[in-house]
Structures are given as structure tokens and as C-alpha cells.
Scaffold this motif. Structure first.
Motif, PDB file in Angstrom:
ATOM      1  N   LYS A 172       0.844  -1.190   0.000  1.00 51.35           N
ATOM      2  CA  LYS A 172       0.000   0.000   0.000  1.00 51.35           C
ATOM      3  C   LYS A 172       0.880   1.242   0.000  1.00 51.35           C
ATOM      4  CE  LYS A 172      -3.884   0.114   1.214  1.00 51.35           C
ATOM      5  NZ  LYS A 172      -5.166   0.181   0.527  1.00 51.35           N
ATOM      6  N   PRO A 173       0.412   2.331  -0.596  1.00 55.38           N
ATOM      7  CA  PRO A 173       1.214   3.560  -0.534  1.00 55.38           C
ATOM      8  C   PRO A 173       1.324   4.054   0.907  1.00 55.38           C
ATOM      9  CG  PRO A 173      -0.680   3.787  -2.024  1.00 55.38           C
ATOM     10  CD  PRO A 173      -0.846   2.491  -1.319  1.00 55.38           C
ATOM     11  N   GLU A 174       2.421   4.738   1.195  1.00 56.12           N
ATOM     12  CA  GLU A 174       2.584   5.306   2.539  1.00 56.12           C
ATOM     13  C   GLU A 174       1.823   6.619   2.644  1.00 56.12           C
ATOM     14  OE1 GLU A 174       6.696   5.439   3.472  1.00 56.12           O
ATOM     15  OE2 GLU A 174       6.797   3.250   3.496  1.00 56.12           O
ATOM     16  N   VAL A 175       1.648   7.060   3.883  1.00 54.63           N
ATOM     17  CA  VAL A 175       0.937   8.314   4.116  1.00 54.63           C
ATOM     18  C   VAL A 175       1.914   9.274   4.772  1.00 54.63           C
ATOM     19  CG1 VAL A 175      -1.004   9.336   5.356  1.00 54.63           C
ATOM     20  CG2 VAL A 175      -1.230   7.056   4.370  1.00 54.63           C
ATOM     21  N   ASP A 176       1.995  10.525   4.305  1.00 57.99           N
ATOM     22  CA  ASP A 176       2.979  11.449   4.877  1.00 57.99           C
ATOM     23  C   ASP A 176       2.421  12.160   6.116  1.00 57.99           C
ATOM     24  OD1 ASP A 176       1.419  13.574   4.056  1.00 57.99           O
ATOM     25  OD2 ASP A 176       2.750  14.211   2.445  1.00 57.99           O
ATOM     26  N   GLU A 177       3.223  13.067   6.666  1.00 54.55           N
ATOM     27  CA  GLU A 177       2.816  13.692   7.937  1.00 54.55           C
ATOM     28  C   GLU A 177       1.591  14.590   7.766  1.00 54.55           C
ATOM     29  OE1 GLU A 177       5.815  16.130   5.886  1.00 54.55           O
ATOM     30  OE2 GLU A 177       5.730  14.015   6.390  1.00 54.55           O
ATOM     31  N   THR A 178       1.318  15.022   6.530  1.00 52.56           N
ATOM     32  CA  THR A 178       0.118  15.845   6.315  1.00 52.56           C
ATOM     33  C   THR A 178      -1.086  14.961   5.950  1.00 52.56           C
ATOM     34  OG1 THR A 178       0.538  16.172   3.959  1.00 52.56           O
ATOM     35  CG2 THR A 178       1.494  17.797   5.465  1.00 52.56           C
ATOM     36  N   LYS A 179      -0.910  13.647   6.097  1.00 53.18           N
ATOM     37  CA  LYS A 179      -1.965  12.651   5.832  1.00 53.18           C
ATOM     38  C   LYS A 179      -2.247  12.514   4.337  1.00 53.18           C
ATOM     39  CE  LYS A 179      -3.414  11.710  10.179  1.00 53.18           C
ATOM     40  NZ  LYS A 179      -3.515  10.443  10.789  1.00 53.18           N
ATOM     41  N   LYS A 180      -1.336  12.994   3.501  1.00 63.12           N
ATOM     42  CA  LYS A 180      -1.515  12.770   2.061  1.00 63.12           C
ATOM     43  C   LYS A 180      -0.871  11.435   1.680  1.00 63.12           C
ATOM     44  CE  LYS A 180      -2.550  17.160   0.284  1.00 63.12           C
ATOM     45  NZ  LYS A 180      -2.904  17.777  -0.945  1.00 63.12           N
ATOM     46  N   ILE A 181      -1.435  10.834   0.649  1.00 63.73           N
ATOM     47  CA  ILE A 181      -0.922   9.541   0.207  1.00 63.73           C
ATOM     48  C   ILE A 181       0.324   9.788  -0.647  1.00 63.73           C
ATOM     49  CG2 ILE A 181      -1.507   7.475  -1.141  1.00 63.73           C
ATOM     50  CD1 ILE A 181      -4.510   8.372  -0.624  1.00 63.73           C
ATOM     51  N   CYS A 182       1.395   9.047  -0.378  1.00 68.86           N
ATOM     52  CA  CYS A 182       2.628   9.246  -1.149  1.00 68.86           C
ATOM     53  C   CYS A 182       2.548   8.434  -2.441  1.00 68.86           C
ATOM     54  CB  CYS A 182       3.838   8.761  -0.362  1.00 68.86           C
ATOM     55  SG  CYS A 182       4.004   9.601   1.208  1.00 68.86           S
ATOM     56  N   PRO A 183       2.913   9.045  -3.576  1.00 64.02           N
ATOM     57  CA  PRO A 183       2.958   8.251  -4.803  1.00 64.02           C
ATOM     58  C   PRO A 183       3.983   7.126  -4.635  1.00 64.02           C
ATOM     59  CG  PRO A 183       3.440  10.575  -5.251  1.00 64.02           C
ATOM     60  CD  PRO A 183       3.376  10.417  -3.769  1.00 64.02           C
ATOM     61  N   VAL A 184       3.773   6.045  -5.358  1.00 61.36           N
ATOM     62  CA  VAL A 184       4.698   4.916  -5.267  1.00 61.36           C
ATOM     63  C   VAL A 184       5.754   5.088  -6.352  1.00 61.36           C
ATOM     64  CG1 VAL A 184       4.891   2.400  -5.496  1.00 61.36           C
ATOM     65  CG2 VAL A 184       2.897   3.408  -4.344  1.00 61.36           C
ATOM     66  N   GLU A 185       7.032   5.112  -5.941  1.00 62.08           N
ATOM     67  CA  GLU A 185       8.081   5.293  -6.945  1.00 62.08           C
ATOM     68  C   GLU A 185       8.430   3.961  -7.579  1.00 62.08           C
ATOM     69  OE1 GLU A 185      11.483   7.601  -5.852  1.00 62.08           O
ATOM     70  OE2 GLU A 185      12.408   7.176  -7.799  1.00 62.08           O
ATOM     71  N   ARG A 186       8.411   3.941  -8.893  1.00 64.99           N
ATOM     72  CA  ARG A 186       8.742   2.718  -9.636  1.00 64.99           C
ATOM     73  C   ARG A 186       9.533   3.102 -10.880  1.00 64.99           C
ATOM     74  NH1 ARG A 186       7.797  -0.766  -6.277  1.00 64.99           N
ATOM     75  NH2 ARG A 186       6.580  -2.628  -6.651  1.00 64.99           N
ATOM     76  N   PHE A 187      10.714   2.525 -11.009  1.00 60.79           N
ATOM     77  CA  PHE A 187      11.529   2.714 -12.217  1.00 60.79           C
ATOM     78  C   PHE A 187      11.676   4.192 -12.582  1.00 60.79           C
ATOM     79  CE2 PHE A 187       8.958  -1.201 -12.492  1.00 60.79           C
ATOM     80  CZ  PHE A 187       9.969  -2.111 -12.226  1.00 60.79           C
ATOM     81  N   GLY A 188      11.920   5.005 -11.578  1.00 63.80           N
ATOM     82  CA  GLY A 188      12.143   6.432 -11.806  1.00 63.80           C
ATOM     83  C   GLY A 188      10.871   7.228 -12.035  1.00 63.80           C
TER      84      GLY A 188
END
Ligand SMILES: Nc1ncnc2c1ncn2[C@@H]1O[C@H](COP(=O)(O)OP(=O)(O)OP(=O)(O)O)[C@@H](O)[C@H]1O
Length: 368
Positions: A172-188
Motif C-alpha cells: 500500500k502507498p505510505e501516508v505522509d505527515e500531512t496525511k496525504k498519500i505518497c505516490p509509489v516510486e517505480r523505475f524512476g
């Protein structure tokens, strides 16, 4: 850490009321498709389009309540507007068939220089394959200053998300300190898909009802960084949802994917009309599976030749070229890699690199 379950979520939501009827949203059958994955919770609020706007505050309240529960890491609540969902409004019939009420363009686009939409009049023509591999090729193509561009890839196919499989995203994507979902980094690439949040089986929930707001949430609730290009994999077809996306997202230019087997002028025409309605420039028509390599390296055209050019001439849209039918593409897709990573020397990789260069040149021309 405590483990969250569906019953606890339902209980937390049961005191939230429908803004018009006053009925609680749980017994009103508005909460649907609850999904729990490792503490990440997602569900839908199914409402009639007429009351969708009034429900935005309920949606936010749902997310807040669920996030506050022990064991919950993130909560994603999506408002779906379906004509058959209950409405209290007397004007329900008059809005039939219209796109959902207007919403402002997400400010995320201040951070994104160009948006390329990859569209197709019909499903199954390889639109997602093109979107993923084009984005991956763009990510490897140095800019004039020698740096690699910052590329984003958004799977806007809410009905049948492809990115989890095509990029093998399990976590699952992580959530940052502002509670926004972090995009998943893949192959740059910075990537996002509703499929990262909702289980595959739940995709059935998304089929049928017109999903409103889900895409805007994937833009607004995701911590997108600054990007040079965002590639959008649009849902197949040319219905209300595609039109709404084309209207609400400032697409810089579109690419229409088709195959020799699907060269019905009407389908391609519909895609083109949609972008013309929203005054979106169309970079061109890409003909997928236009040819394959024969045993001696010759080009074979199992589905005939010249169709793509003909349709381009008839529609006055440039022909971007034919993409090879290459087992390397299928193998890369099945393994969850872009072809330029898994098979850098393949014909498909060379074609996508050239194609990415064309797209970049055209974007530069458009920005002049
Ligand atoms: N040029 C190609 N060579 C080999 N296989 C291909 C090629 N293009 C697409 N495929 C395969 O065809 C299948 C359908 O492709 P894809 O999922 O990209 O289609 P789509 O148009 O995005 O479909 P959807 O209707 O789900 O949006 C996939 O298995 C993909 O790997």
C-alpha cells in the motif's frame, strides 16, 4: 498494533447523517465496498449526482473518523455518483446524462508542467501498455540539460486499474505527515492508481456506477511532487467519465491508441471529438500491434497494412506510427516491469524511446 475490522468501521460511521434525509449513512446503504489492507481502509459513498456536492463534507468526516480509529494507517473515501442511487432532489431527472457538478481544477497542476492523456475508444487495445511504457521511456530520456525528467504516471482507469499488475505494486502507498498519500516510486516514475488502495475483487464495485470524484481525489489527496510530465492512463471509451476528466484536468495533449483490428473510424472519431470538445490538442494516433517481426527480421502485418495512416488521413490527426506486436512487451507486463527495464535491447524498447522523443519534441513545440 491493533487490527482494524469492518464492524468497527461501520460503528464509527453509524452516527454520520445524510445531509438531506437525516438518516444515518450506514443503514441508508450509502457506505459500500469497504476494503481493509494492512490498516489502510478504503470505501465508497454511493450517492445520487444531485446530492454529490452536499456529501463532500460527509466524505471528509468519514475519512476523519476512520483515520482516528486505532489500527488505521490511512483512509480513502470516494464519492461515487450513480443515477440510480437515492436522491432527495426533485430535479433528479433533469440532470440525467450530464457530467457531475463542476469542481475546481486541483492545484496540483501548478506543480506539473505537462499532462499527456493516453486514450482509446475501446478497451483492450493496449492503452495501459502504451501509457506505462511511454512513461518509462520518458523517464529514461535525458533533457537538454542532461538531467532525467521527473515523470508521473496516474492510472485514471478507475473501473479496471492496471498499474498494480503492470508495475507489480503489492504494498500500500505510505501516508505522509500531512496525511496525504505518497505516490509509489517505480523505475524512476512517481505512480498512483486506485488499485493500490482497493483490492482487485473490489474493482467490481467500481464497474457500472459512474465514479465521480475518485480521480480528483487521486490528484488532491496524493502528495505529488513537481513533475515535468504526468502521463494519464484514461479509462477506455468516450463516456461521461472520460469527458469529465478531459474537462477537469488541464491535459496538455492527448494520444489516441487503436489497433488494426479496431480501426473502426467511429471509435477513433469519438475519442477525437471528446478532445476537440475540450480543445485539447491531439498529438496523434498510435497504432498498436501494427506489425510483428518475421523469422528473418522482416516485418509481417498479420492484420493488414495502411489502416492507421488511412484513419489518420480521414480524421486529419497525425499518425504517430505503428507499435510492434512483441512478446517482450507481454512478458514485461506479466512480470510487472516496463519493457525498457526488462528487455532494453528489444524492438519494443527502441520504438518507445523514439516515441518518447516525439512526444517530448511535440510538447516543446506546444509550449513555444
Ligand atoms: N504491442 C503489444 N505486444 C504484445 N502484447 C501486447 C501489446 N500491446 C498490448 N499487449 C498485451 O495486450 C493486453 C491488453 O493490453 P492493455 O491492458 O494495455 O490494454 P488496455 O487497452 O489498457 O485495456 P483496458 O481495456 O483494460 O484499458 C495485455 O496483456 C498486454 O500485455
Amino acid at each position: 498494533m491493533s487490527i482494524i475490522d469492518e464492524k468497527t468501521i461501520i460503528e464509527a460511521l453509524s452516527s454520520l447523517k445524510h445531509p438531506q434525509t437525516g438518516q444515518d449513512i450506514v443503514s441508508g446503504d450509502i457506505v459500500q465496498g469497504i476494503t481493509i489492507r494492512d490498516g489502510n481502509v478504503g470505501f465508497l459513498l454511493a450517492v445520487h449526482p444531485d446530492i454529490a456536492e452536499a456529501f463532500e463534507s460527509v466524505r471528509l468526516a468519514c475519512e476523519e473518523r476512520v483515520r482516528a480509529l486505532p489500527g488505521v494507517l490511512s483512509a480513502t473515501v470516494v464519492l461515487t455518483a450513480h443515477q440510480s442511487a437515492p436522491s432527495m432532489s426533485s430535479s433528479s431527472s433533469s440532470s440525467k446524462g450530464k457530467p457531475p457538478p463542476d469542481e475546481t481544477i486541483p492545484d496540483v497542476f501548478n506543480r506539473i508542467k505537462s499532462v499527456i492523456a493516453v486514450a482509446s475508444g475501446k478497451g483492450g487495445v493496449g492503452k495501459s501498455t502504451v501509457a506505462v511504457n511511454l512513461a518509462a521511456a520518458l523517464a529514461q530520456l535525458p533533457m537538454e540539460d542532461g538531467k532525467l525528467p521527473k515523470i508521473g504516471l496516474l492510472d485514471a482507469d478507475i473501473y479496471g486499474p492496471s498499474l498494480p499488475k503492470l508495475l507489480n505494486v503489492i504494498d500500500k502507498p505510505e501516508v505522509d505527515e500531512t496525511k496525504k498519500i505518497c505516490p509509489v516510486e517505480r523505475f524512476g516514475m512517481q505512480t498512483m492508481s486506485i488499485g493500490y488502495m482497493v483490492q482487485e475483487a473490489q474493482a467490481m464495485v467500481w464497474r457500472g456506477p459512474m465514479v465521480q470524484g475518485a480521480l480528483l481525489q487521486m490528484l488532491n489527496d496524493v502528495a505529488w511532487p513537481e513533475l515535468d510530465i504526468l502521463v494519464l492512463d484514461l479509462p477506455p471509451g468516450t463516456g461521461d467519465i472520460q469527458l469529465t476528466i478531459a474537462q477537469k484536468i488541464p491535459v496538455t495533449a492527448a494520444i489516441v491508441v487503436t489497433t488494426p483490428q479496431n480501426l473502426a473510424l467511429a471509435d477513433v472519431r469519438r475519442s477525437i471529438n471528446m478532445f476537440e470538445k475540450t480543445k485539447t490538442p491531439i498529438l496523434g494516433i498510435l497504432e498498436n500491434m501494427a506489425w510483428m517481426s518475421g523469422p528473418n527480421g522482416e516485418r509481417l502485418h498479420p492484420f493488414g497494412t495502411g489502416g492507421g495512416e488511412r484513419i489518420a488521413a480521414e480524421t486529419l490527426i497525425p499518425y504517430l506510427g505503428g507499435l510492434v506486436l512483441d512478446p517482450a512487451l507481454q512478458e514485461a507486463a506479466d512480470a510487472g516491469y516496463p519493457v525498457n527495464i526488462l528487455a532494453p535491447d528489444s524492438i519494443a524498447t527502441k520504438i518507445f524511446t523514439n516515441f518518447a522523443q516525439t512526444v517530448r519534441d511535440e510538447l516543446n513545440n506546444l509550449s513555444k
